[in-house]
Structures are given as structure tokens and as C-alpha cells.
Scaffold this active site. Structure first.
Site, PDB file in Angstrom:
ATOM      1  N   SER A  58       0.828  -1.196   0.000  1.00  0.00           N
ATOM      2  CA  SER A  58       0.000   0.000   0.000  1.00  0.00           C
ATOM      3  C   SER A  58       0.872   1.259   0.000  1.00  0.00           C
ATOM      4  O   SER A  58       1.679   1.449  -0.903  1.00  0.00           O
ATOM      5  CB  SER A  58      -0.980  -0.043   1.173  1.00  0.00           C
ATOM      6  N   LYS A 102     -21.759  17.520   6.182  1.00  0.00           N
ATOM      7  CA  LYS A 102     -20.792  17.750   7.258  1.00  0.00           C
ATOM      8  C   LYS A 102     -20.678  16.558   8.195  1.00  0.00           C
ATOM      9  O   LYS A 102     -19.603  16.242   8.673  1.00  0.00           O
ATOM     10  CB  LYS A 102     -21.154  19.020   8.047  1.00  0.00           C
TER      11      LYS A 102
END
Length: 189
Positions: free
Chosen positions: A64, A116
Site C-alpha cells: 500500500s 458535514k
């Protein structure tokens, strides 16, 4: 830390006897932002010191974000049993909304902006928010793929779509796919 990597490389470049720089890699990954910064910093330093090659030597794992960084090197070495690759992006969260309903707890989240509270494990996720998350992951994955292709160039056997699927390879498989250049360890390299 990118700062430690940069400072170590700069110190090696100052050594007039340095023939190459070896970066020991042993990590399952990490932040795509830090990985990209490190990738670009290695490339910047290599460009400024073209006569000193940079090698990455993978130990147990270079996956990764670790592989993202390694792709900047001139050559990557690993043990045949090392775990290499994992060119993908992951994001996760929990959904506790059913549990909260079951035990009678109501969430009172206050936000300004329809997204949000996106990712809050105590609020339901909308299909629009799922699409936003997927697009963000796709964008980051695209940057990762671009860095690997840029760093590995023609050595990468990208005719196999699995290379960018997020799967991890043994060193043996990684060499066949061009993810590493050869077998070696910190002592042999």
C-alpha cells in the site's frame, strides 16, 4: 516520517564515498498523502543527484503506502517471500444506527452543510454520500496508480488488471509482474 527520510537521504548525498542509497522498507502502508509527499521527495532528490541511484529493499512487507513510496526508487528488491503491492485504497467506518434503534438511543447531531456529518457511525449514510466516498477513494487510487506507473515505467507488466486491484503479491509474483526488479536483502544489495 518524510522529514527523517529526507534528512537521511541528504546526509547520504553529502557523503563523498556514497555509491547508492538503500531505503529499508517494512510497512503495511499508511496515509496516501504522506506516501505521495515521500514519493515526490525521493524523486526530487534523485533528480538533484542523478549519479547516485536509490534502491528500496523490502523486508517482510512493502504494501500500500509503503509500495507507493518504493515506486519512486531506481530499483526495488525483495525476498521471494516478502509481501509486496496492495495498490489500492481503503476507507472504513461502522454503522451503529440499527443498534441505536434497538436500544432506544437517538442521535442529536447538529451540522451546517448537508454532508458535514458524513461518515458519522451513528447517522445513516445516504446514497449521495456513498457516491462521494467512492469518488474520493477512486481519485486517491488514480493518483496511486499514476505514481506506480510513473516510477516503474516499462518494467511494470500492466497487462494484468490485478496489479491495481489492491491485492498483495509475494516477492516471487511481484517480480513476474514487474513490481520489483530482483530478489535481495539489505545485505546483498
Amino acid at each position: 516520517q518524510v522529514k527523517a527520510l529526507r534528512e537521511s537521504m541528504e546526509a547520504a548525498y553529502k557523503n563523498k564515498n556514497a555509491k547508492a542509497i538503500i531505503i529499508r522498507a517494512n510497512s503495511p502502508g499508511g496515509s496516501p498523502v504522506i506516501s505521495n509527499i515521500a514519493f515526490n521527495e525521493i524523486r526530487r532528490l534523485k533528480e538533484a543527484h542523478k549519479n547516485i541511484p536509490v534502491y528500496v529493499v523490502a523486508e517482510e512487507m512493502c504494501a500500500s503506502g509503503c509500495y507507493y513510496i518504493a515506486a519512486a526508487a531506481d530499483k526495488i528488491y525483495a525476498d521471494p517471500s516478502s509481501l509486496v503491492g496492495s495498490i489500492g485504497v481503503i476507507g472504513g467506518s461502522f454503522d451503529f444506527t440499527e443498534l441505536m434503534d434497538k436500544i432506544g438511543v437517538k442521535r442529536r447531531l447538529k451540522t451546517a452543510g448537508s454532508n458535514k456529518g458524513m461518515g458519522d457511525p451513528f447517522s445513516p449514510e445516504t446514497p449521495e454520500q456513498q457516491a462521494i466516498w467512492q469518488q474520493m477513494l477512486n481519485d486517491i487510487h488514480g493518483e496511486f496508480i499514476k505514481a506506480v506507473k510513473s516510477g516503474r515505467g516499462s518494467r511494470l507488466k500492466d497487462n494484468d488488471p490485478e496489479i491495481f486491484s489492491g491485492r498483495v503479491y509475494t516477492g516471487l509474483e511481484a517480480k513476474k509482474n514487474g513490481l520489483i526488479d530482483d530478489f535481495g536483502n539489505i545485505y546483498s544489495v
